[in-house]
Structures are given as structure tokens and as C-alpha cells.
Motif scaffolding. Structure first.
Motif, mmCIF file in Angstrom:
data_model
loop_
_atom_site.group_PDB
_atom_site.id
_atom_site.type_symbol
_atom_site.label_atom_id
_atom_site.label_comp_id
_atom_site.label_asym_id
_atom_site.label_seq_id
_atom_site.Cartn_x
_atom_site.Cartn_y
_atom_site.Cartn_z
ATOM 1 N N PRO A 27 83.601 36.204 70.503
ATOM 2 C CA PRO A 27 84.001 36.953 71.705
ATOM 3 C C PRO A 27 84.137 38.448 71.440
ATOM 4 N N ARG A 28 84.667 38.798 70.276
ATOM 5 C CA ARG A 28 84.855 40.215 69.952
ATOM 6 C C ARG A 28 83.503 40.905 69.759
ATOM 7 N N LEU A 29 82.569 40.233 69.116
ATOM 8 C CA LEU A 29 81.234 40.810 68.933
ATOM 9 C C LEU A 29 80.535 41.010 70.270
ATOM 10 N N ALA A 30 80.723 40.071 71.176
ATOM 11 C CA ALA A 30 80.118 40.203 72.507
ATOM 12 C C ALA A 30 80.688 41.423 73.227
ATOM 13 N N GLU A 31 81.979 41.671 73.060
ATOM 14 C CA GLU A 31 82.601 42.849 73.672
ATOM 15 C C GLU A 31 82.085 44.134 73.036
ATOM 16 N N LEU A 32 81.841 44.108 71.725
ATOM 17 C CA LEU A 32 81.266 45.279 71.058
ATOM 18 C C LEU A 32 79.844 45.529 71.547
ATOM 19 N N ALA A 33 79.102 44.458 71.820
ATOM 20 C CA ALA A 33 77.753 44.607 72.369
ATOM 21 C C ALA A 33 77.801 45.315 73.714
ATOM 22 N N ASP A 34 78.797 44.979 74.509
ATOM 23 C CA ASP A 34 78.965 45.626 75.807
ATOM 24 C C ASP A 34 79.273 47.106 75.626
ATOM 25 N N ALA A 35 80.156 47.435 74.682
ATOM 26 C CA ALA A 35 80.506 48.836 74.429
ATOM 27 C C ALA A 35 79.310 49.635 73.940
ATOM 28 N N ALA A 36 78.453 48.985 73.150
ATOM 29 C CA ALA A 36 77.274 49.660 72.596
ATOM 30 C C ALA A 36 76.107 49.701 73.569
ATOM 31 N N GLY A 37 76.261 49.038 74.712
ATOM 32 C CA GLY A 37 75.204 49.040 75.712
ATOM 33 C C GLY A 37 74.043 48.131 75.399
ATOM 34 N N VAL A 38 74.282 47.076 74.608
ATOM 35 C CA VAL A 38 73.186 46.176 74.234
ATOM 36 C C VAL A 38 73.425 44.753 74.737
ATOM 37 N N SER A 39 74.432 44.569 75.589
ATOM 38 C CA SER A 39 74.700 43.236 76.130
ATOM 39 C C SER A 39 73.928 43.052 77.437
ATOM 40 N N SER A 40 73.907 41.820 77.930
ATOM 41 C CA SER A 40 73.274 41.515 79.210
ATOM 42 C C SER A 40 74.093 40.448 79.919
ATOM 43 N N GLU A 41 74.280 40.625 81.203
ATOM 44 C CA GLU A 41 75.029 39.627 81.978
ATOM 45 C C GLU A 41 74.262 38.316 82.093
ATOM 46 N N HIS A 42 72.989 38.369 81.768
ATOM 47 C CA HIS A 42 72.164 37.163 81.839
ATOM 48 C C HIS A 42 72.168 36.376 80.525
ATOM 49 N N GLN A 43 72.868 36.910 79.506
ATOM 50 C CA GLN A 43 72.927 36.241 78.210
ATOM 51 C C GLN A 43 74.279 35.576 78.012
ATOM 52 N N SER A 44 74.284 34.558 77.180
ATOM 53 C CA SER A 44 75.533 33.888 76.842
ATOM 54 C C SER A 44 76.356 34.766 75.902
ATOM 55 N N GLU A 45 77.608 34.380 75.712
ATOM 56 C CA GLU A 45 78.467 35.108 74.781
ATOM 57 C C GLU A 45 77.867 35.124 73.383
ATOM 58 N N SER A 46 77.331 33.996 72.964
ATOM 59 C CA SER A 46 76.704 33.902 71.642
ATOM 60 C C SER A 46 75.508 34.840 71.528
ATOM 61 N N GLU A 47 74.723 34.920 72.576
ATOM 62 C CA GLU A 47 73.542 35.788 72.554
ATOM 63 C C GLU A 47 73.949 37.263 72.531
ATOM 64 N N ASN A 48 74.998 37.607 73.263
ATOM 65 C CA ASN A 48 75.476 38.989 73.234
ATOM 66 C C ASN A 48 76.082 39.347 71.884
ATOM 67 N N ALA A 49 76.778 38.392 71.266
ATOM 68 C CA ALA A 49 77.307 38.615 69.913
ATOM 69 C C ALA A 49 76.163 38.901 68.948
ATOM 70 N N GLN A 50 75.098 38.105 69.054
ATOM 71 C CA GLN A 50 73.940 38.314 68.195
ATOM 72 C C GLN A 50 73.270 39.650 68.504
ATOM 73 N N ALA A 51 73.304 40.050 69.769
ATOM 74 C CA ALA A 51 72.702 41.331 70.153
ATOM 75 C C ALA A 51 73.386 42.495 69.448
ATOM 76 N N PHE A 52 74.708 42.376 69.255
ATOM 77 C CA PHE A 52 75.398 43.463 68.555
ATOM 78 C C PHE A 52 74.997 43.490 67.081
ATOM 79 N N ILE A 53 74.903 42.325 66.451
ATOM 80 C CA ILE A 53 74.464 42.285 65.051
ATOM 81 C C ILE A 53 73.050 42.849 64.941
ATOM 82 N N ASP A 54 72.196 42.487 65.888
ATOM 83 C CA ASP A 54 70.817 43.014 65.896
ATOM 84 C C ASP A 54 70.830 44.536 66.076
ATOM 85 N N TYR A 55 71.775 45.042 66.859
ATOM 86 C CA TYR A 55 71.877 46.485 67.061
ATOM 87 C C TYR A 55 72.234 47.191 65.752
ATOM 88 N N VAL A 56 73.148 46.613 64.995
ATOM 89 C CA VAL A 56 73.498 47.189 63.696
ATOM 90 C C VAL A 56 72.266 47.234 62.797
#
Length: 405
Positions: free
Chosen positions: A317-346
Motif C-alpha cells: 500500500p505504501r509503494l502504491a501511494e509513492l507511485a501516486d506521488a511520483a505520478g506513475v500510478s494509474s486508477e486503472h491498475q491494482s494496488e499491486s500494479e501501482n506498487a510495481q510501477a513505483f519500483i519500475d520508476y526507480v
């Protein structure tokens, strides 16, 4: 590996630190910001009655003329200045002792740090040692400073360490190269200046490495066991500023607004981890630096995505929130996918900045020792979100070994 009793003691100690941080307010430096704010700080030192300042810095900043610029500003305000430029990367207790001897022999009245994390950390300990008559070794650990340091001020010249806001300093043993943290609220400087005119000439790789250092501070504070509402706010603000400014600062560093935004992000990230702490990324990176001299920002950038991979499901959940802060999350993705999006952003930043994914000097035979040292540092110093055992840590570090062709 932690046994049950050790695990319980670690958790109790970290809980105690969290409680103390809510009872004892953490000091903050008076902040001067914007172009030429370093001159404002020098003027204020004069108003405060400072007469002779020890300027702690390194030789590259002397050669670039930045130390001379600050010295001239001080002397223009009637404050004499002695330059101590003996600080090297990963400062040692020996450098602290030389700086302290200079402070006393020159009859200085205060300490001003100019530089990145190494000069600031060295200056913190010099200032602490002026009034606390004990060795660096006896100051190491939590709350070992019984007296306030000499008047201490900071002008950072990188946007990464956040040391101008933190209660910690890291000093290495010159023989063993083991890094020992000194942690005490008294180490926070009285004043600091975030002056973007001092950092517009930073090389792209230095900008990238220090920016990744700031990113790591914000991320580890946000997923910390001891996170709090205010530390979360600082961390999120830092992530937002870094995600919208860091790549541009690396590409073209002449924009003072962009430079200031990265400096302020570093300051906010420093405020975040001063309250919430860091974790395994720093523990492993410190030991890579101690053993191989790996620059701290680079080490953090290499280790960070691997630690996030290891704990993705625990801190999802925390990684998904960081993805949102970094502008790499999507409302169409699951929490797990948004968490992975933040790791991918790093990892995207790592690749964009041409930061390696492995440590060339790392040898497989060293991994057990590095893992043991990292676990000891993390478990007794940082409120990590989840505890690793020796085998887990060894496997994680093994991913950092450069494969032979």
C-alpha cells in the motif's frame, strides 16, 4: 539471524524511539532559501556576534572557488574565516581530530560546513567535540552528547544528503573503515542556507547520485515502522519535487528554480528520515561504502530497487501511494500494479542516469560479512518495516555482484 529475544528487544527499542520523537520535539534549523541566501547567512552570523569561523569543506570546493566565495562574504561582514579543507569522502575520526585541533589553535567561535554529506558530517562532529570532551568512538550511538556543540551552521552544495536537517552524522574508523553513526538532536545546525547558485555547476552524475540519495531518504522514511503523519508529509512532498525536477536538473543544471526544488526536496527528505529513520538500503549501502569505497548516493541507487523487490508484498500500500506521488500510478491498475510501477520508476531513473545495477568490486566471499554487518546496523539503529534474516540478506546482496563475462 535474529532470535526471538533479540527481535523483541529491537522492536521495543525502536518503539521507544518513536515514543520519544513524539515527546521531545526535534529541532529545525533556521532556513535561508533562494539565490544568494548563503550571503544572508553570512550576514546573520555577523549579527549573532560570531568573530572567527572555521569553514569545514573539501579541496574540490576550494579549487572551484566556492570556499573562497564564502570566506569573502564572511570577511565582508567583519567575520574572519579559517578554512579547513581536509575532509575526504566518508570522513574519518582522524579528519575530525585535525579539524578540532584547527578550531582550537585558531581560536574559532563557530563552525560553518560547506559541501555535501561528508563535510557536513565532519563539521557536525567537530562542533560536537568542541564542548563534549570525548573521542568520536565515545560519542557514537544514540544521545551521547551531554553538551551543546559549538555554534554550527550549514551551506549545502549538493541536493541529496539532507544533512542540514538531520540529527545524525556518520564517521568512519580510519583503520577498520567501519562507519559509526552519531545520533543526537544537538547535531542539528542553528541555521542553514539552500542557495541554488552554488549548485548550478554540479556535474550530471553528481546531481543524479545525490538526487537518488534524497529519493532513498524519502522512500525509506515513508515505509518505516516509525513513520508519522508529519514525516509522511515531508516524504511525499520530497518525492513530488524530485519526480518533477531531478531529471531536468541532471540534463541541464543551469536552471536555478529546478536546482532549488531539488535542494528543497533533499531538505524535506532529511526532515522525513530524521523523524522516521531509514532502513536496509542505507545499512547495506554504508557497508558497501566502508568496504569498497562505493559512493553513498550510487550505493543507495543500486540497493534501493532490490530492497523494494524484497519487501514489495509487505509494504505494497505504501509503494502504491509513492507511485501516486511520483505520478506513475494509474486508477486503472491494482494496488499491486501501482506498487510495481513505483519500483519500475526507480529502475527507470537508475537507467536514465546510467547508474550501474551492480557493484564491480563486490566479491561473493565478502557477502556473509557484509550481510552480518548490515543486519547489525539496521536492526539496532533503524525502524525497518520488516526484519530480514542472514540468508535473506545474503541473497539480496548476491544480486549486486557483477557477473563475469
Amino acid at each position: 539471524m535474529l532470535n526471538t529475544i533479540s527481535l523483541l528487544i529491537c522492536r521495543c527499542f525502536m518503539t521507544l524511539l518513536a515514543v520519544m520523537s513524539t515527546i521531545v520535539p526535534l529541532p529545525r534549523p533556521t532556513l535561508f532559501t533562494g539565490p544568494n541566501s548563503s550571503a544572508q547567512l553570512c550576514h546573520t552570523l555577523s549579527l549573532m556576534g560570531q568573530t572567527r569561523i572555521l569553514l569545514v569543506t573539501d579541496k574540490p570546493l576550494v579549487e572551484l572557488g566556492l570556499a573562497g566565495r564564502i570566506k569573502a562574504e564572511l570577511e565582508n561582514e567583519g567575520v574572519s574565516c579559517v578554512i579547513f579543507d581536509g575532509v575526504l569522502p566518508d570522513p574519518t575520526s582522524e579528519q575530525v581530530e585535525k579539524g578540532l585541533a584547527c578550531y582550537h589553535s585558531e581560536k574559532c567561535t563557530g563552525v560553518l560546513a560547506l559541501g555535501g554529506g561528508s563535510p557536513i558530517d565532519c563539521a557536525k562532529v567537530i562542533a560536537a567535540a568542541v564542548n563534549n570532551k570525548k573521542s568520536v568512538r565515545k560519542m557514537s550511538g544514540y544521545f551521547r552528547l551531554f553538551k551543546a556543540p559549538a555554534p554550527f551552521f550549514v551551506i549545502p552544495t549538493t541536493a541529496g544528503t539532507g544533512s542540514e536537517a538531520t540529527i545524525a552524522a556518520i564517521v568512519s574508523d580510519p583503520v577498520t573503515h567501519v562507519k559509526t553513526p552519531i545520533i543526537d538532536p544537538k547535531l542539528v545546525p542553528i541555521m542553514a542556507a539552500l542557495d541554488p547558485t552554488l549548485v548550478t555547476g554540479l556535474p550530471p552524475m553528481v546531481t543524479a547520485a545525490t538526487g537518488m540519495d534524497a529519493l532513498t531518504h524519502a522512500v525509506e522514511a515513508y515505509v518505516s515502522r516509525n513513520r508519522a503523519q508529519d514525516s509522511d508529509g515531508y516524504a511525499i512532498a520530497a518525492i513530488k519535487l524530485l519526480s518533477t525536477n531531478l531529471e531536468q536538473a541532471v540534463r541541464s543544471g543551469e536552471d536555478e528554480k529546478v536546482r532549488f526544488n531539488t535542494m528543497f526536496a533533499s531538505y524535506l527528505a532529511g526532515m522525513a528520515f530524521t523523524k522516521a529513520g531509514v532502513g536496509y538500503v542505507h545499512a547495506i549501502a554504508h557497508n558497501l561504502g566502508a568496504k569498497y569505497g562505493t559512493p553513498h548516493g550510487i550505493a543507495n541507487a543500486i540497493v534501493l530497487p532490490n530492497v523494494l523487490d524484497e519487501f514489495k508484498h509487505d509494504i505494497q500500500p505504501r509503494l502504491a501511494e509513492l507511485a501516486d506521488a511520483a505520478g506513475v500510478s494509474s486508477e486503472h491498475q491494482s494496488e499491486s500494479e501501482n506498487a510495481q510501477a513505483f519500483i519500475d520508476y526507480v529502475r527507470h531513473l537508475q537507467a536514465t542516469f546510467s547508474i550501474p545495477t551492480t557493484v564491480d568490486d563486490l566479491k561473493s566471499n565478502d557477502i556473509p560479512m557484509l550481510a552480518s554487518a548490515a543486519l547489525k546496523e539496521a536492526h539496532w539503529t533503524y525502524p525497518v518495516p520488516v526484519y530480514m534474516n542472514q540468508l535473506q540478506c545474503e541473497k539480496l546482496i548476491a544480486r549486486l555482484v557483477t557477473k563475469e563475462v
